[in-house]
Write an enzyme that holds these catalytic residues in place. Structure first.
Site, PDB file in Angstrom:
ATOM      1  N   TRP A   1     -13.694   5.435  -2.569  1.00  0.00           N
ATOM      2  CA  TRP A   1     -14.338   5.637  -1.463  1.00  0.00           C
ATOM      3  C   TRP A   1     -15.819   5.597  -1.658  1.00  0.00           C
ATOM      4  O   TRP A   1     -16.662   5.790  -0.722  1.00  0.00           O
ATOM      5  CB  TRP A   1     -13.908   6.811  -0.568  1.00  0.00           C
ATOM      6  CG  TRP A   1     -12.443   6.985  -0.648  1.00  0.00           C
ATOM      7  CD1 TRP A   1     -11.671   6.014  -0.589  1.00  0.00           C
ATOM      8  CD2 TRP A   1     -11.942   8.036  -0.873  1.00  0.00           C
ATOM      9  NE1 TRP A   1     -10.299   6.851  -0.703  1.00  0.00           N
ATOM     10  CE2 TRP A   1     -10.425   7.967  -0.595  1.00  0.00           C
ATOM     11  CE3 TRP A   1     -12.225   9.573  -0.753  1.00  0.00           C
ATOM     12  CZ2 TRP A   1      -9.350   8.792  -0.853  1.00  0.00           C
ATOM     13  CZ3 TRP A   1     -11.404  10.529  -0.925  1.00  0.00           C
ATOM     14  CH2 TRP A   1      -9.914  10.452  -0.982  1.00  0.00           C
ATOM     15  N   GLY A   2     -16.420   5.388  -2.917  1.00  0.00           N
ATOM     16  CA  GLY A   2     -17.924   5.486  -3.106  1.00  0.00           C
ATOM     17  C   GLY A   2     -18.404   6.821  -2.990  1.00  0.00           C
ATOM     18  O   GLY A   2     -19.480   7.104  -3.241  1.00  0.00           O
ATOM     19  N   ASP A   3     -17.539   7.788  -3.148  1.00  0.00           N
ATOM     20  CA  ASP A   3     -18.286   9.292  -3.129  1.00  0.00           C
ATOM     21  C   ASP A   3     -18.915   9.409  -4.398  1.00  0.00           C
ATOM     22  O   ASP A   3     -19.974  10.239  -4.073  1.00  0.00           O
ATOM     23  CB  ASP A   3     -16.555  10.199  -3.376  1.00  0.00           C
ATOM     24  CG  ASP A   3     -16.219  10.248  -1.913  1.00  0.00           C
ATOM     25  OD1 ASP A   3     -16.541   9.731  -0.963  1.00  0.00           O
ATOM     26  OD2 ASP A   3     -15.036  11.158  -1.801  1.00  0.00           O
TER      27      ASP A   3
ATOM     28  N   ARG B   1     -14.161   0.621  -4.841  1.00  0.00           N
ATOM     29  CA  ARG B   1     -14.682   1.039  -3.298  1.00  0.00           C
ATOM     30  C   ARG B   1     -15.904   1.459  -3.162  1.00  0.00           C
ATOM     31  O   ARG B   1     -16.196   2.675  -3.905  1.00  0.00           O
ATOM     32  CB  ARG B   1     -13.623   1.713  -2.885  1.00  0.00           C
ATOM     33  CG  ARG B   1     -12.264   0.895  -2.065  1.00  0.00           C
ATOM     34  CD  ARG B   1     -12.518   0.275  -0.677  1.00  0.00           C
ATOM     35  NE  ARG B   1     -12.740   0.998   0.202  1.00  0.00           N
ATOM     36  CZ  ARG B   1     -11.739   2.016   0.835  1.00  0.00           C
ATOM     37  NH1 ARG B   1     -10.505   1.757   0.508  1.00  0.00           N
ATOM     38  NH2 ARG B   1     -12.040   2.934   1.728  1.00  0.00           N
TER      39      ARG B   1
ATOM     40  N   ASP C   1       0.877  -1.320   0.038  1.00  0.00           N
ATOM     41  CA  ASP C   1       0.124   0.028  -0.068  1.00  0.00           C
ATOM     42  C   ASP C   1       1.100   1.256   0.099  1.00  0.00           C
ATOM     43  O   ASP C   1       2.072   1.222  -0.390  1.00  0.00           O
ATOM     44  CB  ASP C   1      -1.100   0.011   1.152  1.00  0.00           C
ATOM     45  CG  ASP C   1      -2.296   0.684   0.902  1.00  0.00           C
ATOM     46  OD1 ASP C   1      -2.389   1.760   0.860  1.00  0.00           O
ATOM     47  OD2 ASP C   1      -3.262   0.008   0.660  1.00  0.00           O
TER      48      ASP C   1
ATOM     49  N   LYS D   1      -3.686  -0.670  -6.601  1.00  0.00           N
ATOM     50  CA  LYS D   1      -4.768  -0.133  -6.086  1.00  0.00           C
ATOM     51  C   LYS D   1      -4.595   1.549  -6.121  1.00  0.00           C
ATOM     52  O   LYS D   1      -3.408   1.919  -6.109  1.00  0.00           O
ATOM     53  CB  LYS D   1      -4.855  -0.299  -4.445  1.00  0.00           C
ATOM     54  CG  LYS D   1      -5.692   0.589  -3.662  1.00  0.00           C
ATOM     55  CD  LYS D   1      -5.389   0.322  -2.114  1.00  0.00           C
ATOM     56  CE  LYS D   1      -6.015   1.188  -1.151  1.00  0.00           C
ATOM     57  NZ  LYS D   1      -5.874   0.950   0.284  1.00  0.00           N
TER      58      LYS D   1
ATOM     59  N   ASP E   1     -12.820   4.105   4.194  1.00  0.00           N
ATOM     60  CA  ASP E   1     -12.116   3.386   4.875  1.00  0.00           C
ATOM     61  C   ASP E   1     -12.595   2.321   6.132  1.00  0.00           C
ATOM     62  O   ASP E   1     -13.393   3.096   6.959  1.00  0.00           O
ATOM     63  CB  ASP E   1     -10.948   3.897   5.497  1.00  0.00           C
ATOM     64  CG  ASP E   1     -10.084   4.298   4.247  1.00  0.00           C
ATOM     65  OD1 ASP E   1     -10.333   4.238   3.129  1.00  0.00           O
ATOM     66  OD2 ASP E   1      -8.693   5.032   4.417  1.00  0.00           O
TER      67      ASP E   1
ATOM     68  N   ASP F   1      -5.890   5.131  -5.441  1.00  0.00           N
ATOM     69  CA  ASP F   1      -6.370   5.989  -4.352  1.00  0.00           C
ATOM     70  C   ASP F   1      -6.984   7.412  -4.963  1.00  0.00           C
ATOM     71  O   ASP F   1      -6.840   7.698  -6.256  1.00  0.00           O
ATOM     72  CB  ASP F   1      -5.586   6.311  -3.218  1.00  0.00           C
ATOM     73  CG  ASP F   1      -6.512   5.782  -1.839  1.00  0.00           C
ATOM     74  OD1 ASP F   1      -7.701   6.284  -1.697  1.00  0.00           O
ATOM     75  OD2 ASP F   1      -5.723   5.684  -0.982  1.00  0.00           O
TER      76      ASP F   1
END
Length: 399
Positions: free
Chosen positions: A198-200, A215, A85, A162, A219, A164
């Site tokens: 993050w699903g925003d 996602r 990560d 991954k 988190d 971000d």
């Protein structure tokens, strides 16, 4: 008026003809930009460094973790990714604009580490960000460097990215993420693309052409409230999950010590039936027997890896009692009976809720007890559950 109307109709017809001529080109271009990498036909399984180690990572720990994936037998039951990560790179790129592994913690570089992991029969994942810096702000992101970074990752032998969503230029993820998708498609190596948005902006609704997972939540933390709320938030997107693209509830916390054994069983059960990526987040080098028992449950993992890929829905909620269900291959149905409350309670799964004819007789396999119940069931199945616990069954109709 008649002539004007005819002229307008003729103009509209011309415009529609042009649109129809361009439509195939638009569709072809869209398909060409899709992430057609053939990966993620079932949810990915593996390990990620963040939940337990955060930025406290180094080459030795990653190598030892890869060793543990093999020595514990995790690799034999499907766990294959070893994912690094945040915090792995130097704060500055080199004079050619390339990301540089942090010399103090990865002295031999990522390529040598990837070769080591590959010799173990495993795959190596890495982390970047669709912004100028990653979420830790301790290394550069990939914004405006997507093609260079994708080629770098491919040259190192990376298998999983991954990606971000911190420290951006303010543009929407729907603009920034597809740039990396296209870069990965041109990099010359299949790389699983995990969107960590993050699903925003509801990535489940637009993620399929862009990544292999997305996602749907912020988190996770190692406690009951955080874990169960992530399951709730993710469940509403169940219809979007399918082979090649999965809803991601964040990494697993099983084994990190913040929940009870029953709560970790619920955690693993809900992730499995939700067809979520099963990415372990504990220290694999010193796991307890209880942790091993949970994460190596082959029957629960088989539900997660079922080729049909149907994500579970909550089919009934009565206070703290819930029923989650999803169809499986071979005419079977997976069912979780869940008690979210503080006291012991009797919970019932009804055939009408889970998609069975009320007259259907079924055989019930208890996945945590590893036994087929002697009684056959018609119409419903009831179990008594302790606080924050569940039962996980696979129901098979009897011909």
């Amino acid at each position: 008026m008649g002539k004007r109307r005819c002229a307008v109709v003729a103009l509209l017809a011309t415009i529609m003809a042009v649109i129809m001529e361009l439509a195939p080109l638009t569709v072809a271009t869209s398909r060409r930009n899709m992430l057609t990498n053939g990966l993620g036909m079932t949810p990915p399984m593996g390990w990620n460094s963040w939940n337990h180690f955060g930025c406290n990572i180094d080459e030795t720990m990653i190598r030892e973790t890869a060793d543990a994936v093999v020595s514990t037998g995790l690799s034999k039951i499907g766990y294959e990714y070893v994912n690094i990560d945040d915090c792995w790179a130097e704060i500055s790129r080199d004079d050619k604009g390339n990301l540089v592994p942090k010399k103090s913690i990865f002295p031999y570089g990522i390529k040598v580490l990837a070769d080591y992991v590959h010799r173990k029969g495993l795959k190596l994942g890495i982390y970047s960000d669709a912004g100028y810096f990653t979420c830790s702000k301790k290394m550069p992101g990939s914004l405006d460097h997507e093609e260079r970074d994708a080629k770098t990752f491919a040259s190192w032998g990376i298998d999983y990215l991954k990606y971000d969503n911190c420290n951006t230029d303010g543009s929407k993820p729907t603009v920034r993420y597809p740039v990396m998708t296209r870069a990965l498609m041109k990099a010359g190596r299949p790389i699983f693309f995990s969107l960590c948005e993050w699903g925003d902006m509801h990535p489940a609704e637009w993620g399929a052409p862009v990544g292999n997972s997305w996602r749907t939540t912020n988190d996770i933390a190692d406690n009951w409230e955080s874990m169960i709320s992530r399951a709730d938030q993710n469940e509403v997107y169940a219809e979007y999950a399918r082979p090649g693209g999965w809803n991601d509830l964040d990494m697993l916390e099983v084994g990190n010590g913040g929940m009870t054994e029953d709560e970790y069983i619920v955690h693993f059960s809900l992730w499995a039936i939700s067809k979520a990526p099963l990415l372990l987040g504990c220290n694999l080098r010193n796991m307890t027997e209880k942790t091993m028992k949970i994460i190596t449950n082959k029957e629960v993992i088989a539900v997660n890896q079922d080729p049909y890929g149907f994500q579970a829905k909550k089919v009934r909620m009565e206070g703290d009692q819930e029923i989650w269900a999803a169809r499986l291959s071979d005419y079977r149905i997976s069912v979780v009976l869940l008690n979210r409350g503080p006291v012991r309670y009797s919970t019932t799964a009804r055939w009408g809720d889970i998609g069975l004819d009320p007259k259907t007789e079924v055989e019930a396999r208890d996945l945590w007890e590893h036994k087929t119940l002697r009684t056959h069931f018609v119409g419903n199945l009831t179990a008594t559950l302790g606080s924050h616990s569940c039962k996980f069954y696979v129901l098979k109709p009897i011909a």
